[in-house]
Design a protein around this motif. Structure first.
Motif, PDB file in Angstrom:
ATOM      1  N   GLU A  58       3.834   5.880  -4.669  1.00  0.00           N
ATOM      2  CA  GLU A  58       3.309   6.119  -5.928  1.00  0.00           C
ATOM      3  C   GLU A  58       3.698   4.850  -6.619  1.00  0.00           C
ATOM      4  O   GLU A  58       2.886   4.415  -7.739  1.00  0.00           O
ATOM      5  CB  GLU A  58       3.545   7.380  -6.315  1.00  0.00           C
ATOM      6  N   ASN A  59       5.105   4.271  -6.550  1.00  0.00           N
ATOM      7  CA  ASN A  59       5.511   3.330  -7.634  1.00  0.00           C
ATOM      8  C   ASN A  59       5.239   1.871  -6.976  1.00  0.00           C
ATOM      9  O   ASN A  59       5.756   0.969  -7.492  1.00  0.00           O
ATOM     10  CB  ASN A  59       7.117   3.653  -7.663  1.00  0.00           C
ATOM     11  N   ASP A  60       4.707   1.917  -6.072  1.00  0.00           N
ATOM     12  CA  ASP A  60       4.328   0.580  -5.128  1.00  0.00           C
ATOM     13  C   ASP A  60       5.740  -0.012  -4.879  1.00  0.00           C
ATOM     14  O   ASP A  60       5.810  -1.366  -4.869  1.00  0.00           O
ATOM     15  CB  ASP A  60       3.383  -0.205  -6.001  1.00  0.00           C
ATOM     16  N   ASP A  61       6.633   0.767  -4.237  1.00  0.00           N
ATOM     17  CA  ASP A  61       8.096   0.233  -3.758  1.00  0.00           C
ATOM     18  C   ASP A  61       8.132   0.034  -2.414  1.00  0.00           C
ATOM     19  O   ASP A  61       8.279   1.046  -1.749  1.00  0.00           O
ATOM     20  CB  ASP A  61       9.054   0.971  -4.360  1.00  0.00           C
ATOM     21  N   ALA A  62       7.454  -1.042  -2.054  1.00  0.00           N
ATOM     22  CA  ALA A  62       7.614  -1.311  -0.637  1.00  0.00           C
ATOM     23  C   ALA A  62       8.584  -1.564   0.062  1.00  0.00           C
ATOM     24  O   ALA A  62       8.877  -1.099   1.266  1.00  0.00           O
ATOM     25  CB  ALA A  62       6.715  -2.693  -0.101  1.00  0.00           C
ATOM     26  N   VAL A  63       9.733  -1.908  -0.748  1.00  0.00           N
ATOM     27  CA  VAL A  63      11.268  -2.311  -0.250  1.00  0.00           C
ATOM     28  C   VAL A  63      11.862  -0.767   0.055  1.00  0.00           C
ATOM     29  O   VAL A  63      12.417  -0.572   1.078  1.00  0.00           O
ATOM     30  CB  VAL A  63      11.994  -3.066  -1.186  1.00  0.00           C
ATOM     31  N   GLY A  64      11.831   0.079  -0.736  1.00  0.00           N
ATOM     32  CA  GLY A  64      12.197   1.556  -0.945  1.00  0.00           C
ATOM     33  C   GLY A  64      11.683   2.166   0.485  1.00  0.00           C
ATOM     34  O   GLY A  64      12.156   2.856   0.959  1.00  0.00           O
ATOM     35  N   ALA A  65      10.262   2.210   0.533  1.00  0.00           N
ATOM     36  CA  ALA A  65       9.657   2.602   1.542  1.00  0.00           C
ATOM     37  C   ALA A  65      10.123   2.262   2.946  1.00  0.00           C
ATOM     38  O   ALA A  65      10.307   2.977   4.128  1.00  0.00           O
ATOM     39  CB  ALA A  65       8.029   2.629   1.598  1.00  0.00           C
ATOM     40  N   GLU A  66      10.211   0.853   3.198  1.00  0.00           N
ATOM     41  CA  GLU A  66      10.983   0.277   4.261  1.00  0.00           C
ATOM     42  C   GLU A  66      12.303   0.760   4.484  1.00  0.00           C
ATOM     43  O   GLU A  66      12.688   0.916   5.826  1.00  0.00           O
ATOM     44  CB  GLU A  66      10.659  -1.355   4.383  1.00  0.00           C
ATOM     45  N   VAL A  81       7.201   3.489  14.678  1.00  0.00           N
ATOM     46  CA  VAL A  81       7.007   4.032  13.516  1.00  0.00           C
ATOM     47  C   VAL A  81       6.148   2.919  12.626  1.00  0.00           C
ATOM     48  O   VAL A  81       6.568   1.775  12.458  1.00  0.00           O
ATOM     49  CB  VAL A  81       8.247   4.579  12.724  1.00  0.00           C
ATOM     50  N   GLU A  82       4.854   3.315  12.245  1.00  0.00           N
ATOM     51  CA  GLU A  82       4.410   2.241  11.567  1.00  0.00           C
ATOM     52  C   GLU A  82       3.587   2.766  10.399  1.00  0.00           C
ATOM     53  O   GLU A  82       3.082   3.963  10.387  1.00  0.00           O
ATOM     54  CB  GLU A  82       3.039   1.767  12.531  1.00  0.00           C
ATOM     55  N   LEU A  83       3.539   2.119   9.108  1.00  0.00           N
ATOM     56  CA  LEU A  83       3.002   2.497   8.073  1.00  0.00           C
ATOM     57  C   LEU A  83       2.375   1.423   7.226  1.00  0.00           C
ATOM     58  O   LEU A  83       2.805   0.309   7.168  1.00  0.00           O
ATOM     59  CB  LEU A  83       4.437   2.907   6.917  1.00  0.00           C
ATOM     60  N   ARG A  84       1.139   1.639   7.097  1.00  0.00           N
ATOM     61  CA  ARG A  84       0.135   0.875   6.684  1.00  0.00           C
ATOM     62  C   ARG A  84      -0.031   1.063   5.225  1.00  0.00           C
ATOM     63  O   ARG A  84      -0.581   2.468   5.051  1.00  0.00           O
ATOM     64  CB  ARG A  84      -1.085   0.719   7.286  1.00  0.00           C
ATOM     65  N   LEU A  85       0.321   0.187   4.120  1.00  0.00           N
ATOM     66  CA  LEU A  85      -0.130   0.577   2.815  1.00  0.00           C
ATOM     67  C   LEU A  85      -1.342   0.125   2.434  1.00  0.00           C
ATOM     68  O   LEU A  85      -1.891  -0.924   2.573  1.00  0.00           O
ATOM     69  CB  LEU A  85       0.788  -0.223   1.994  1.00  0.00           C
ATOM     70  N   LEU A  86      -2.099   1.116   2.023  1.00  0.00           N
ATOM     71  CA  LEU A  86      -3.590   0.927   1.762  1.00  0.00           C
ATOM     72  C   LEU A  86      -3.665   0.041   0.411  1.00  0.00           C
ATOM     73  O   LEU A  86      -4.909  -0.787   0.531  1.00  0.00           O
ATOM     74  CB  LEU A  86      -4.399   2.062   1.536  1.00  0.00           C
ATOM     75  N   ALA A 120      -0.927  10.525  10.372  1.00  0.00           N
ATOM     76  CA  ALA A 120      -1.082  11.219   9.075  1.00  0.00           C
ATOM     77  C   ALA A 120      -1.485  10.099   7.915  1.00  0.00           C
ATOM     78  O   ALA A 120      -0.834   9.142   7.903  1.00  0.00           O
ATOM     79  CB  ALA A 120      -0.186  12.243   8.631  1.00  0.00           C
ATOM     80  N   VAL A 121      -2.484  10.771   7.027  1.00  0.00           N
ATOM     81  CA  VAL A 121      -2.762   9.931   5.760  1.00  0.00           C
ATOM     82  C   VAL A 121      -1.782  10.460   4.453  1.00  0.00           C
ATOM     83  O   VAL A 121      -1.933  11.395   4.277  1.00  0.00           O
ATOM     84  CB  VAL A 121      -4.226   9.663   5.517  1.00  0.00           C
ATOM     85  N   LEU A 122      -1.173   9.499   3.921  1.00  0.00           N
ATOM     86  CA  LEU A 122      -0.414   9.776   2.815  1.00  0.00           C
ATOM     87  C   LEU A 122      -1.183   9.777   1.621  1.00  0.00           C
ATOM     88  O   LEU A 122      -1.746   8.701   1.179  1.00  0.00           O
ATOM     89  CB  LEU A 122       0.795   9.070   2.580  1.00  0.00           C
ATOM     90  N   THR A 123      -1.354  10.950   0.729  1.00  0.00           N
ATOM     91  CA  THR A 123      -1.921  10.951  -0.547  1.00  0.00           C
ATOM     92  C   THR A 123      -1.167  11.271  -1.883  1.00  0.00           C
ATOM     93  O   THR A 123       0.109  11.845  -1.585  1.00  0.00           O
ATOM     94  CB  THR A 123      -3.111  12.133  -0.355  1.00  0.00           C
ATOM     95  N   LEU A 127      -5.867  10.593  -4.203  1.00  0.00           N
ATOM     96  CA  LEU A 127      -5.569   8.923  -4.113  1.00  0.00           C
ATOM     97  C   LEU A 127      -5.008   8.873  -2.806  1.00  0.00           C
ATOM     98  O   LEU A 127      -3.855   9.221  -2.494  1.00  0.00           O
ATOM     99  CB  LEU A 127      -4.707   8.358  -5.179  1.00  0.00           C
ATOM    100  N   GLN A 128      -5.567   8.004  -1.914  1.00  0.00           N
ATOM    101  CA  GLN A 128      -4.761   7.868  -0.447  1.00  0.00           C
ATOM    102  C   GLN A 128      -3.886   6.440  -0.768  1.00  0.00           C
ATOM    103  O   GLN A 128      -4.379   5.408  -1.413  1.00  0.00           O
ATOM    104  CB  GLN A 128      -5.744   7.464   0.447  1.00  0.00           C
TER     105      GLN A 128
END
Length: 635
Positions: A58-66, A81-86, A120-123, A127-128
């Motif tokens: 939600e905060n568009d924090d890619a580093v934190g998510a990684e 483990v794979e996360l695709r940021l839409l 799974a799709v994270l929403t 908003l996806q």
């Protein structure tokens, strides 16, 4: 295959089938459990990881998510483990491609697990934010399955070995009565009876064992009846009831084989005149008692002089065929006879003549009638001259002295100076059973048979050495000639020496490869005294054996079942007269039936004509031996 092995293999196969079934079920259930556990773990991981990543997305924090993904990946069993940021179309991926550890490669190649995966799709509201994919690593599942199944297989293997050992012990105990029945059946097949099997606890086997014991007992009783019948016939035809010795017919029959063998020796006539005045003074009971006592003493004296035939031929006369041929020794024998009879008389001061002895040496070509006549003349001279003993030896053939024979025999033993020949034992259908070895010593171009030096060998204690020498030489000959099967005669002296049997066993052990083609022949006289001592050494022999001159002595037939010879060689006195019109073959037939009941072959000896062969063939005799098939030189 034996019943024991069949039962053991059947039970082990059933146990193995049970193990395979249980193992398969356990393997399948464990595999399903681990697969489901992995699937649930991936789903839970996706759910919990999605909740943890949503604030960062939600905060568009890619580093934190990684950072969150790295923490999860490093602490769990995940392949990918794979996360695709839409929003930014960026992908964060972590993969573990290492193969499973502590598991054999062939086990992982079975593809037992697919590795559970979930997406799974994270929403955030409507908003996806991203798409999360998690795939579990199969290494942990493979390891858990391998460890569990290995332990289970180990326990099953240990249990299988333990069950195998317990089954072996249990089946041996339970089937012991059947093993005893098998041994008893084999004994019965070989005509060996009398052994009783202990009754088992199992009802069915108990009935079988009881029936086997009953059958064995009946067969033994049947053999004893046949042996007793043969003894009764022999006693009726050849035995003097009063003295317990042979009668005149016995002496005449035995002399055929004795004189035919050319063994030499002498005829000793004993006239016990004391019997006449005992009968007149004290009656027939006292006389008959004296007859029996004299016979007992004469039998003991004969045994001290080796091979012999003893008979009572008239009311006051006894006759002996002995192997002794030295006049001086024979005179001493006659004096010993007179002395022993004199000691039996209650009143030694009686001046009447108690006994006299006449002795005639056997000459070449002698017949028993001529020999008895010469002995009777010597007896009359002893009576008229009141000398007590007369030895008629004026026609004695030239022969070597005892010491010369001893020296010649010792030289032959030292330098192996024996010549061996063999005579076949033939069946009536033309088959050859074996060949009997004859030993001779050549001196000045003349071959002297064993009858010349055997008395010397026994007198000077050389019988054991001679027997061992001939046995060893026969075994060496068997090594070089595989077509031969040889029978070697043993002396009476050797048979009653414990040291001889020990040495014989040692020789047989050295020739283990050929000893099954060697047979030993024991003279029947060896069983006349102390036959029980021969049961143990004969039972321990690794070779077959037979009885020579069978029928010459009384009472051995009833012990045949305990001795268990391979064959009995009938004395020539029973077979030489088979062609005579008045010949009574009842005893010979009874002896053959009794021998057959114990699994022993019967062999007729000294068969000289084809007519004798045809006659013997109809009398239940199994084989024959004699000059109708003459001996041949071995070496």
């Amino acid at each position: 295959m034996t019943l024991y092995r069949q039962l053991l293999l059947t039970m082990l196969l059933l146990f193995a089938l049970l193990f395979v079934s249980a193992y398969s079920v356990q393997f399948s259930s464990t595999r399903s459990y681990l697969a489901q556990q992995q699937e649930f773990m991936v789903i839970n991981t996706v759910t919990s990881l999605g909740l943890a990543l949503t604030p960062y997305l939600e905060n568009d924090d890619a580093v934190g998510a990684e950072s969150v993904i790295n923490a999860l990946f490093d602490g769990g069993y995940y392949r990918k483990v794979e996360l695709r940021l839409l929003a930014s179309n960026k992908t964060i991926t972590r993969e573990n491609t290492a193969p499973p550890q502590r598991v054999p490669a062939w086990f992982t190649d079975l593809d037992l697990f697919e590795g559970g995966h979930h997406q799974a799709v994270l929403t955030s509201g409507w908003l996806q934010l991203g798409q999360l994919y998690v795939e579990g690593h199969t290494g942990h599942a493979y390891y858990q399955l391998w460890r569990g199944m290995s332990r289970l297989a180990t326990w099953f293997a240990v249990s299988f070995v333990l069950v195998w050992a317990l089954l072996v012990l249990a089946l041996r105990h339970l089937l012991k009565p059947l093993h005893s029945i098998e041994e008893q059946a084999r004994e019965i097949e070989q005509h060996h009876f009398g052994k009783t099997i202990p009754l088992p606890a199992t009802r069915e086997l108990r009935q079988v064992v009881s029936a086997i014991n009953g059958m064995s007992g009946k067969l033994e009783a049947q053999f004893q009846e046949q042996a007793a019948e043969a003894e009764r016939l022999r006693h009726r035809a050849f035995m003097d009831d009063t003295s317990g010795l042979g009668n005149r017919a016995w002496l005449m029959a035995q002399s055929q084989g004795w004189l035919g063998d050319g063994r030499g020796g002498a005829v000793v006539l004993v006239s016990a005149r004391v019997l006449d005045w005992l009968y007149r003074d004290e009656g027939f009971e006292v006389r008959d008692q004296m007859i029996r006592v004299i016979g007992k003493n004469l039998r003991q004296l004969c045994r001290d002089h080796g091979e012999h035939v003893l008979a009572r031929i008239s009311a006051t006369e006894y006759a002996m065929l002995v192997s002794e041929s030295d006049p001086a020794t024979l005179k001493q024998l006659g004096e010993a006879i007179n002395r022993q009879i004199a000691e039996l008389v209650k009143d030694p001061e009686d001046d009447r003549e108690i006994s006299v002895v006449g002795i005639a040496l056997v000459q070449p070509g002698d017949e028993i009638g001529r020999l008895l006549t010469r002995a009777d003349h010597a007896l009359n001279r002893a009576h008229m001259n009141e000398t007590g003993v007369v030895v008629e030896a004026h026609q004695q053939r030239e022969r070597l002295g005892r010491l010369q024979w001893k020296q010649l025999l010792e030289e032959a033993l030292e330098h192996d100076g024996f010549e061996l020949s063999a005579q076949a034992v033939m069946g009536f259908q033309g088959e050859r059973y074996h060949e009997e070895v004859f030993v001779s010593i050549r001196r000045e171009g003349i071959a002297y048979g064993a009858d010349n030096f055997l008395p010397v060998a026994e007198q000077f204690g050389l019988g054991e050495r001679l027997d061992l020498h001939v046995v060893a030489r026969a075994l060496r000959m068997l090594e070089g000639r595989p077509e031969l099967k040889l029978a070697v005669n043993l002396t009476r002296q050797s048979c009653h020496q414990d040291g001889f049997w020990r040495k014989l066993f040692q020789i047989l052990e050295r020739y283990e490869s050929v000893r099954d083609r060697l047979l030993l022949e024991l003279p029947e006289s060896a069983f006349a005294v102390g036959w029980e001592r021969l049961i143990a050494p004969l039972a321990g022999l690794k070779v077959e054996w037979g009885v020579d001159h069978f029928g010459r002595h009384f009472d051995l037939l009833v012990h045949l079942g305990q001795l268990r010879p391979k064959y009995v060689k009938l004395d020539q006195g029973y077979t030489s007269q088979v062609q005579q019109p008045d010949y009574n073959d009842a005893f010979l037939a009874a002896v053959c039936r009794a021998a057959h009941s114990m699994g022993a072959l019967t062999i007729a000896s000294r068969v000289e004509t084809g007519e004798q062969v045809e006659r013997l063939k109809s009398l239940h005799v199994d084989a024959y031996q004699g000059y109708v098939s003459p001996p041949g030189r071995l070496c």
